[in-house]
Scaffold this active site. Structure first.
Site, PDB file in Angstrom:
ATOM      1  N   GLY A   9       0.778  -1.226   0.000  1.00 33.41           N
ATOM      2  CA  GLY A   9       0.000   0.000   0.000  1.00 33.41           C
ATOM      3  C   GLY A   9       0.813   1.281   0.000  1.00 33.41           C
ATOM      4  N   CYS A  10       2.103   1.176  -0.088  1.00 32.38           N
ATOM      5  CA  CYS A  10       2.982   2.346  -0.062  1.00 32.38           C
ATOM      6  C   CYS A  10       3.113   2.901  -1.490  1.00 32.38           C
ATOM      7  CB  CYS A  10       4.345   1.942   0.496  1.00 32.38           C
ATOM      8  SG  CYS A  10       5.649   3.156   0.317  1.00 32.38           S
ATOM      9  N   ALA A  11       2.586   4.110  -1.709  1.00 36.06           N
ATOM     10  CA  ALA A  11       2.610   4.714  -3.048  1.00 36.06           C
ATOM     11  C   ALA A  11       4.037   4.971  -3.519  1.00 36.06           C
ATOM     12  CB  ALA A  11       1.813   6.013  -3.045  1.00 36.06           C
ATOM     13  N   CYS A  13       6.647   3.309  -2.706  1.00 38.54           N
ATOM     14  CA  CYS A  13       7.236   2.004  -3.018  1.00 38.54           C
ATOM     15  C   CYS A  13       6.853   1.581  -4.434  1.00 38.54           C
ATOM     16  CB  CYS A  13       6.786   0.950  -2.006  1.00 38.54           C
ATOM     17  SG  CYS A  13       7.288   1.291  -0.311  1.00 38.54           S
ATOM     18  N   ARG A  14       5.599   1.810  -4.805  1.00 42.77           N
ATOM     19  CA  ARG A  14       5.149   1.488  -6.169  1.00 42.77           C
ATOM     20  C   ARG A  14       5.907   2.328  -7.188  1.00 42.77           C
ATOM     21  NH1 ARG A  14       0.233   1.221  -3.643  1.00 42.77           N
ATOM     22  NH2 ARG A  14      -0.353   3.354  -4.205  1.00 42.77           N
TER      23      ARG A  14
END
Length: 141
Positions: A9-11, A13-14
């Site tokens: 869920g880490c933006a 990280c994406r």
């Protein structure tokens, strides 16, 4: 090899994963909640930082705030054990290779993870008046 420490869920990280894929860079992803980090790994990350725990630990994290923890007063062994047991205190993503270390996604600083030859080519492409000629010559060879 590039290693990225991420969480679901880490933006940011994406963004890092997408950037690495777009640039065809190999990496190993370690989800901090699924992959048990060990004390040695935490100590290594701490040793690579410029500002110690300030770089690595989110002092705004819920567990730090609710328990009124003084991260700065912890000894390295104590801090490493704390992080192993509470990986959510880590800032993320953490991107590391043999030379570079970055916390979070920064679209300019992440270029440091590109091989030097690609960084040089990018500079040439944007600033060299002969780039079109050189590029065509490279394509022909």
């Amino acid at each position: 090899m590039i290693v990225i420490y991420t969480s679901p869920g880490c933006a940011s990280c994406r963004k890092v994963r997408n950037w690495l894929k777009e640039h065809n860079l190999e990496y190993v992803e370690k989800n901090i909640f699924n992959t048990m980090l060990n004390e040695k790994e935490i100590k290594y990350l701490l040793s690579r930082t410029d500002n110690g725990s300030d770089d690595l630990i989110s002092k705004r994290s819920k567990i730090v705030r609710e328990n009124n923890l003084d991260i700065d007063s912890m000894k390295v062994d104590e801090l490493a054990k704390f992080v192993v047991n509470n990986p959510s205190v880590l800032k993320r993503p953490i991107i590391i290779d043999d030379v570079n270390l970055q916390f979070g996604f920064d679209s300019e600083e992440i270029d440091a993870f590109k091989p030097a030859s690609l960084r040089k080519l990018a500079v040439c492409e944007t600033s060299c008046p002969h780039y079109q000629t050189c590029g065509k010559m490279r394509e022909e060879n």
